[in-house]
Design a protein around this motif. Structure first.
Motif, PDB file in Angstrom:
ATOM      1  N   ARG A  28       7.940   8.263 -18.994  1.00 33.62           N
ATOM      2  CA  ARG A  28       6.614   7.977 -19.561  1.00 33.62           C
ATOM      3  C   ARG A  28       6.291   6.489 -19.484  1.00 33.62           C
ATOM      4  O   ARG A  28       5.531   5.957 -20.285  1.00 33.62           O
ATOM      5  N   GLN A  29       6.890   5.807 -18.525  1.00 30.90           N
ATOM      6  CA  GLN A  29       6.691   4.365 -18.361  1.00 30.90           C
ATOM      7  C   GLN A  29       7.047   4.007 -16.932  1.00 30.90           C
ATOM      8  O   GLN A  29       8.040   4.500 -16.387  1.00 30.90           O
ATOM      9  N   VAL A  30       6.255   3.151 -16.300  1.00 33.69           N
ATOM     10  CA  VAL A  30       6.603   2.687 -14.955  1.00 33.69           C
ATOM     11  C   VAL A  30       7.907   1.907 -15.048  1.00 33.69           C
ATOM     12  O   VAL A  30       8.017   0.966 -15.836  1.00 33.69           O
ATOM     13  N   PRO A  31       8.957   2.286 -14.289  1.00 34.49           N
ATOM     14  CA  PRO A  31      10.234   1.582 -14.375  1.00 34.49           C
ATOM     15  C   PRO A  31      10.095   0.082 -14.112  1.00 34.49           C
ATOM     16  O   PRO A  31       9.250  -0.357 -13.324  1.00 34.49           O
ATOM     17  N   GLU A  32      10.940  -0.687 -14.762  1.00 33.36           N
ATOM     18  CA  GLU A  32      10.845  -2.146 -14.707  1.00 33.36           C
ATOM     19  C   GLU A  32      10.952  -2.667 -13.280  1.00 33.36           C
ATOM     20  O   GLU A  32      10.237  -3.593 -12.897  1.00 33.36           O
ATOM     21  N   ARG A  33      11.848  -2.085 -12.474  1.00 33.44           N
ATOM     22  CA  ARG A  33      12.030  -2.612 -11.112  1.00 33.44           C
ATOM     23  C   ARG A  33      10.771  -2.398 -10.261  1.00 33.44           C
ATOM     24  O   ARG A  33      10.451  -3.216  -9.397  1.00 33.44           O
ATOM     25  N   TYR A  34      10.050  -1.300 -10.503  1.00 31.29           N
ATOM     26  CA  TYR A  34       8.800  -1.086  -9.785  1.00 31.29           C
ATOM     27  C   TYR A  34       7.707  -2.014 -10.313  1.00 31.29           C
ATOM     28  O   TYR A  34       6.875  -2.516  -9.553  1.00 31.29           O
ATOM     29  N   MET A  35       7.708  -2.229 -11.628  1.00 30.16           N
ATOM     30  CA  MET A  35       6.737  -3.148 -12.221  1.00 30.16           C
ATOM     31  C   MET A  35       6.857  -4.535 -11.611  1.00 30.16           C
ATOM     32  O   MET A  35       5.858  -5.186 -11.294  1.00 30.16           O
ATOM     33  N   ARG A  36       8.098  -5.003 -11.442  1.00 25.87           N
ATOM     34  CA  ARG A  36       8.318  -6.346 -10.870  1.00 25.87           C
ATOM     35  C   ARG A  36       7.757  -6.424  -9.458  1.00 25.87           C
ATOM     36  O   ARG A  36       7.137  -7.420  -9.082  1.00 25.87           O
ATOM     37  N   GLN A  37       7.975  -5.370  -8.662  1.00 30.67           N
ATOM     38  CA  GLN A  37       7.436  -5.368  -7.302  1.00 30.67           C
ATOM     39  C   GLN A  37       5.909  -5.443  -7.311  1.00 30.67           C
ATOM     40  O   GLN A  37       5.308  -6.215  -6.558  1.00 30.67           O
ATOM     41  N   LEU A  38       5.297  -4.645  -8.169  1.00 33.87           N
ATOM     42  CA  LEU A  38       3.832  -4.635  -8.220  1.00 33.87           C
ATOM     43  C   LEU A  38       3.285  -5.974  -8.696  1.00 33.87           C
ATOM     44  O   LEU A  38       2.267  -6.462  -8.196  1.00 33.87           O
ATOM     45  N   GLU A  39       3.949  -6.578  -9.695  1.00 37.26           N
ATOM     46  CA  GLU A  39       3.496  -7.878 -10.197  1.00 37.26           C
ATOM     47  C   GLU A  39       3.655  -8.954  -9.130  1.00 37.26           C
ATOM     48  O   GLU A  39       2.787  -9.814  -8.964  1.00 37.26           O
ATOM     49  N   GLN A  40       4.781  -8.936  -8.398  1.00 40.41           N
ATOM     50  CA  GLN A  40       5.005  -9.936  -7.363  1.00 40.41           C
ATOM     51  C   GLN A  40       3.978  -9.823  -6.238  1.00 40.41           C
ATOM     52  O   GLN A  40       3.581 -10.816  -5.632  1.00 40.41           O
ATOM     53  N   ARG A  41       3.521  -8.618  -5.963  1.00 36.94           N
ATOM     54  CA  ARG A  41       2.507  -8.435  -4.926  1.00 36.94           C
ATOM     55  C   ARG A  41       1.106  -8.786  -5.418  1.00 36.94           C
ATOM     56  O   ARG A  41       0.167  -8.831  -4.623  1.00 36.94           O
ATOM     57  N   GLY A  42       0.953  -8.954  -6.725  1.00 35.77           N
ATOM     58  CA  GLY A  42      -0.368  -9.233  -7.274  1.00 35.77           C
ATOM     59  C   GLY A  42      -1.230  -7.996  -7.405  1.00 35.77           C
ATOM     60  O   GLY A  42      -2.468  -8.096  -7.458  1.00 35.77           O
ATOM     61  N   VAL A  43      -0.582  -6.820  -7.489  1.00 34.11           N
ATOM     62  CA  VAL A  43      -1.330  -5.564  -7.543  1.00 34.11           C
ATOM     63  C   VAL A  43      -2.168  -5.482  -8.822  1.00 34.11           C
ATOM     64  O   VAL A  43      -3.354  -5.113  -8.780  1.00 34.11           O
ATOM     65  N   PHE A  44      -1.562  -5.832  -9.960  1.00 33.98           N
ATOM     66  CA  PHE A  44      -2.291  -5.709 -11.219  1.00 33.98           C
ATOM     67  C   PHE A  44      -3.452  -6.700 -11.278  1.00 33.98           C
ATOM     68  O   PHE A  44      -4.525  -6.376 -11.811  1.00 33.98           O
ATOM     69  N   ARG A  45      -3.248  -7.876 -10.738  1.00 34.20           N
ATOM     70  CA  ARG A  45      -4.328  -8.861 -10.708  1.00 34.20           C
ATOM     71  C   ARG A  45      -5.511  -8.322  -9.902  1.00 34.20           C
ATOM     72  O   ARG A  45      -6.671  -8.408 -10.322  1.00 34.20           O
ATOM     73  N   GLU A  46      -5.213  -7.755  -8.738  1.00 29.23           N
ATOM     74  CA  GLU A  46      -6.281  -7.189  -7.907  1.00 29.23           C
ATOM     75  C   GLU A  46      -6.910  -5.973  -8.570  1.00 29.23           C
ATOM     76  O   GLU A  46      -8.136  -5.798  -8.545  1.00 29.23           O
TER      77      GLU A  46
END
Length: 549
Positions: A188-206
């Motif tokens: 029920r939560q995006v795993p931390e290792r995937y979160m780090r990848q998405l943050e590093q790519r700037g996905v959440f910012r976009e």
């Protein structure tokens, strides 16, 4: 006068959600469907402003003549209602003025604050556009049905997530997605290792900058297992980001489905607002009532009654992290921290409710407080509460950073403030590292709590070690010696040289030599019990001072 303008909601809706708990109808038509468009705080010294569709808060109004005059004025402006502080006199003049003006009069429950009422009204009025029976043909707040509907429209598995990437709902067909999605659903939560990848790519910012769906490349997982790209769209209510919709796709999404996703996001926003408003109202009310009970005072009895904590023996729990958790990274980090604390409070409330029929828990400040009622024939009620607390910490992962103090047993609600103080004192002993436990009962650490507070008093007065201890500290600083350490070990071992020398990894003969040296240099008579006690107290305060934040 101050004004808060929000989307409309009926007076009947407000009374249904807040009635008896926060508001009580004194006179007037409770079934009125008159729409509330704004909330006004009435100030008799301020210039009147238009009150059309307003719920007017009559702060400080008591005199019958003043109330009747205001009702007459509100009638000409088509106000939705007038709220006064309970108890409100059922004066015939007030009842007649309410009936003639068509403005209902309500009473704000004693123990509740005007700020609390205003905050809750804002939440309820903000969801005024959300229907009771349903949204988009579905029960209001049923995000799982909505996720399945979106999945059917897009022919792809869907998840709906909040701002913290927690999964709040998901559709069927998740078996058609990849392992990353399955792991997200199970946790029920995006795993931390995937979160780090998405943050590093700037996905959440976009994602949060764009008003259109964005394409997200697959995350890096096991090379032997297929991973699919995503299409993500932020869910907005005006300028506020409520969450996001994530669609697992195997090929680019056609334009017609992109349009369907954007339309669906608007409906998701309404459902999320409905859920949040209802949860926020209940959560804030519970927190305010619990704070009122724990602080004591004139409103405590009414608050305890609403929480069903009257006529019972109760005990207070205080839970917090081992460190101070200060936010040094800005607003986003603070929001995540607050959300994490609130999740712990909600989990504790659920856990206590399953064990104790009468209980309450809420986040107050930075500490999660709980109150449980205990049986009068149970002499070790605090011990049982400690076992329940340990089970809770174990269930949420046994995080050693979470510590919990249990206060003294309160015979009635009037003694709950004292139980809260003792729970705070027990928690502080844990946070200063004076106990290796994760859960402690105040009675078990009362002496440690007294020493912590004695250290606070000494620090506040600017007191410093004196006498033999001061002389030994000065000698050790000047010559890099270990006489203070030797004295502390000897006192902790009750004068047993063999045991004391083992504590400091020193040969017994060397230890005896140091004892003679510290007796001479510190001018302390180790045979004098008063001298030993004074030295022990000062050394304990030194230790506590070193660990104090």
């Amino acid at each position: 006068m101050s004004v808060t303008t929000r989307p409309r909601s009926s007076l009947g809706r407000v009374l249904e959600d807040l009635g008896t708990t926060l508001l009580e109808l004194v006179c007037g038509n409770a079934e009125s469907q008159k729409q509330i468009e704004t909330v006004i705080i009435h100030d008799s010294l301020d210039e009147a402003i238009p009150s059309h569709g307003a719920l007017v808060l009559g702060v400080g109004m008591r005199e019958t003549e003043e109330i009747v005059e205001l009702l007459t004025t509100l009638a000409t402006q088509d106000a939705a209602g007038l709220v006064l502080r309970a108890p409100v006199s059922a004066d015939p003049a007030i009842i007649r003025a309410s009936e003639e003006s068509g403005v209902p009069v309500l009473a704000l429950t004693r123990g509740a604050s005007w700020a609390q009422l205003t905050s809750m009204l804002r939440s309820l009025i903000a969801e005024g556009d959300v229907g009771e029976s349903g949204l988009g043909g579905m029960p209001a707040g049923d995000l799982f049905s909505l996720a399945n509907a979106i999945s059917t429209l897009l022919n792809a598995p869907v998840t709906i997530e909040d701002r913290n990437s927690r999964v709040v709902a998901f559709s069927g067909k998740q078996d058609e997605a990849d392992p990353a999605r399955v792991e997200t659903i199970l946790g029920r939560q995006v795993p931390e290792r995937y979160m780090r990848q998405l943050e590093q790519r700037g996905v959440f910012r976009e994602l949060y900058r764009s008003t259109d769906p964005i394409e997200v490349a697959p995350v890096d997982v096991d090379a032997q297992v297929a991973s699919y790209p995503r299409v993500a769209l932020a869910v907005r209510a005006g300028d506020e980001i409520l969450g996001s919709i994530w669609v697992a796709v195997r090929e680019p999404m056609p334009k017609d489905r992109i349009g369907a996703l954007k339309d669906a996001a608007k409906l998701v926003a309404l459902h999320m607002l409905r859920i949040r408003a209802g949860a926020d109202v209940e959560r804030r009310l519970r927190a305010d009532l619990l704070a009122t009970v724990l602080e004591g005072g004139s409103g405590a009895a009414d608050a305890a009654s609403q929480l069903r904590l009257t006529d019972h023996r109760c005990v207070v729990l205080a839970l917090a992290a081992a460190d101070s958790e200060e936010d040094e990274e800005g607003g986003a980090a603070h929001a995540r921290l607050l959300a994490a604390r609130q999740r712990i409070a909600d989990a504790l409330s659920m856990h206590l409710g399953a064990v104790y029929p009468r209980s309450a828990a809420a986040l107050i400040g930075n500490i999660v407080y709980g109150v449980v009622s205990v049986r009068p024939d149970q002499p070790d009620a605090d011990r049982r509460t400690a076992r329940v607390a340990k089970e809770f910490l174990a269930r949420i992962g046994g995080d050693r950073r979470l510590l919990l103090g249990i206060g003294t047993i309160a015979d009635d609600h009037a003694a709950l403030p004292a139980s809260r103080v003792s729970a705070d004192r027990a928690l502080r002993v844990l946070r200063l590292g004076q106990s290796h436990a994760q859960v402690v009962i105040f009675d078990d650490v009362q002496v440690e709590a007294l020493l912590v507070e004695l250290g606070d008093l000494a620090a506040a007065r600017g007191d410093r070690p004196s006498g033999p201890v001061a002389r030994l500290l000065e000698y050790d600083r000047a010559r890099n010696a270990q006489l203070v350490e030797t004295l502390r070990a000897w006192l902790d071992a009750f004068g047993d040289v063999a045991a004391a020398s083992a504590l400091v990894y020193t040969h017994p003969n060397t230890f005896r030599y140091r004892l003679r040296r510290l007796s001479a240099i510190g001018e302390i008579d180790l045979n004098d019990p008063e001298a030993r006690f004074a030295a022990m107290i000062q050394l304990r305060l030194l230790t506590y001072g070193e660990r104090s934040p």
